[in-house]
Motif scaffolding. Sequence first.
Motif, PDB file in Angstrom:
ATOM      1  N   VAL A 226     -62.516-144.506  37.786  1.00 11.89           N
ATOM      2  CA  VAL A 226     -62.598-143.364  36.466  1.00 11.89           C
ATOM      3  C   VAL A 226     -61.700-142.285  37.028  1.00 11.89           C
ATOM      4  CG1 VAL A 226     -65.200-143.856  35.839  1.00 11.89           C
ATOM      5  CG2 VAL A 226     -64.425-142.088  37.654  1.00 11.89           C
ATOM      6  N   ARG A 227     -61.512-141.440  35.871  1.00 10.58           N
ATOM      7  CA  ARG A 227     -60.240-140.707  36.318  1.00 10.58           C
ATOM      8  C   ARG A 227     -60.561-139.474  37.303  1.00 10.58           C
ATOM      9  NH1 ARG A 227     -56.019-141.952  33.707  1.00 10.58           N
ATOM     10  NH2 ARG A 227     -57.115-142.359  31.705  1.00 10.58           N
ATOM     11  N   LYS A 228     -61.869-139.158  37.233  1.00  9.60           N
ATOM     12  CA  LYS A 228     -61.885-137.890  38.408  1.00  9.60           C
ATOM     13  C   LYS A 228     -61.672-138.456  40.019  1.00  9.60           C
ATOM     14  CE  LYS A 228     -66.900-138.087  39.179  1.00  9.60           C
ATOM     15  NZ  LYS A 228     -68.132-137.389  39.148  1.00  9.60           N
ATOM     16  N   LYS A 229     -61.647-139.682  40.103  1.00  5.86           N
ATOM     17  CA  LYS A 229     -61.572-140.108  41.435  1.00  5.86           C
ATOM     18  C   LYS A 229     -60.230-139.940  41.875  1.00  5.86           C
ATOM     19  CE  LYS A 229     -66.089-141.012  41.888  1.00  5.86           C
ATOM     20  NZ  LYS A 229     -66.685-140.162  42.838  1.00  5.86           N
ATOM     21  N   GLY A 230     -59.215-139.999  40.932  1.00  2.00           N
ATOM     22  CA  GLY A 230     -57.817-139.715  41.308  1.00  2.00           C
ATOM     23  C   GLY A 230     -57.150-140.799  42.106  1.00  2.00           C
ATOM     24  N   HIS A 231     -57.390-142.210  41.596  1.00  2.00           N
ATOM     25  CA  HIS A 231     -56.631-143.413  42.279  1.00  2.00           C
ATOM     26  C   HIS A 231     -55.440-143.380  42.066  1.00  2.00           C
ATOM     27  CE1 HIS A 231     -61.030-144.865  41.817  1.00  2.00           C
ATOM     28  NE2 HIS A 231     -60.810-145.584  42.865  1.00  2.00           N
ATOM     29  N   ARG A 232     -54.786-142.860  41.041  1.00  5.19           N
ATOM     30  CA  ARG A 232     -53.485-142.975  40.929  1.00  5.19           C
ATOM     31  C   ARG A 232     -52.603-142.376  41.801  1.00  5.19           C
ATOM     32  NH1 ARG A 232     -50.795-139.196  36.546  1.00  5.19           N
ATOM     33  NH2 ARG A 232     -49.122-139.445  37.806  1.00  5.19           N
ATOM     34  N   TYR A 233     -53.277-141.102  42.434  1.00  2.00           N
ATOM     35  CA  TYR A 233     -52.548-140.460  43.352  1.00  2.00           C
ATOM     36  C   TYR A 233     -52.262-141.242  44.785  1.00  2.00           C
ATOM     37  CZ  TYR A 233     -52.852-137.220  39.577  1.00  2.00           C
ATOM     38  OH  TYR A 233     -52.861-136.313  38.470  1.00  2.00           O
ATOM     39  N   LEU A 234     -53.445-141.823  45.227  1.00  5.24           N
ATOM     40  CA  LEU A 234     -53.294-142.520  46.257  1.00  5.24           C
ATOM     41  C   LEU A 234     -52.337-143.828  46.074  1.00  5.24           C
ATOM     42  CD1 LEU A 234     -54.353-143.687  49.064  1.00  5.24           C
ATOM     43  CD2 LEU A 234     -56.345-144.358  47.923  1.00  5.24           C
ATOM     44  N   ILE A 235     -52.262-144.440  45.144  1.00  3.80           N
ATOM     45  CA  ILE A 235     -51.418-145.457  44.630  1.00  3.80           C
ATOM     46  C   ILE A 235     -49.929-144.759  44.759  1.00  3.80           C
ATOM     47  CG2 ILE A 235     -50.500-147.139  43.011  1.00  3.80           C
ATOM     48  CD1 ILE A 235     -53.316-147.401  42.021  1.00  3.80           C
TER      49      ILE A 235
END
Length: 404
Positions: A226-235
């Motif tokens: 979900v958005r608040k977990k910020g996965h895109r920044y880790l990728i």
Amino acid sequence: MKIAYITAHAPFGRGETFVLEEMLAVAELGADLLIVPRNPPKEVFHDPGRQLLDRTVWLPLFSAGICLAFLKAVILKPRLWKVLTNIFRHSRTPKILVKNLAIAPKAALIADLLRQAKVQHIHAHWGSTTATMAWIASELTGIPWSMTLHRWDIAEDNLLRLKVKRAAFVRCISEDGRREVLRIVGDQYQHKVKVLHMGVRLPDTPPAQLRPPRPAFVVACPANLVRKKGHRYLIEACALLRERDVHNLKCLIIGDGPLDEELRQRSKALGLNDVVQFLGRLSHRELIQMYGRGEVDVVVLPSIVTENGEKEGIPVALMEAMAYGIPVISTETGGIPELLGGGAGLLVPPGSSQALAEAIVKIMRDGSLRTQLARSGKAKVETDFNLKLNTEKLLELMKGTCSR
């Protein structure tokens, strides 16, 4: 002491693992539990859920019997009219009003069930409709009640001032959450709104001290997509590390959710198919076994504050890794600094792929830092986020209401 827990789904479904662990700990301390999930599915995914099934009442949210019982209660119980009037008067949006009215029939039904079972205290996790159910049941029976507030449920403000006024006590899982609650309900309730962290079980046996031989440094991110977990920044951080010729990196995305396809496409577009692996949702047991076998080198939770203000409380996912001596990296959002402050983990600004990349490579290359973070994080959890100790404190608060 007989305690009723009102949950969203637990012990059924795939979520609320932290609620499962708390309820199991309460039972292990000798309390007699009765669990009523708001709208339970049929599936039981986690082992602790299976252990709690014999203490659980499975009822659908709606049925002919529930509606009939509600109509009877409307006729025979004048107190219910006052409850419904308060719902209409204090639900601050039409959506919240509809949500509260939707659970009212089941709440009226379980009120009789809790009275017949001689329940002495009702506790709800989440301040939204589960707490509405607990409040209604308490109003109809006189049984004292309390609620645990997490994060989004505070911001939603579903009858929050009314619920705080009527609850025996309110438990927030972080200082940040308590401040937000008091901003909404007023400082006159400071004595009633308490901070008591969620907790995790400490390993029965010492976790593996040496990582098993493997060619890659393993980063894990156990979080709903979900958005608040910020996965895109880790990728994106993984892509930056590849640009810096850091090739011995493996990133495990553990979880599922609405952003699954979007994140997979982002990873593919950055050419990270050999670096980022999407494992889907693992059971709690499977994840803990990975930690116990020493298969993860660092846990990263790149949380953000979303456009609509959604943010973290204090994530149990970080606590669990720390309990196993795994270094963690997260962001300066919500209640996370409360967990990772004092050197218990690395904190970076939210929404910064560059800062995440730098933190990951720092831990990769600095063995003494890894050791320090592992020890400090484990000590922090043992002291402040210990499930057994914190559950004992919660149970004492509940027992204190019985003399009222």
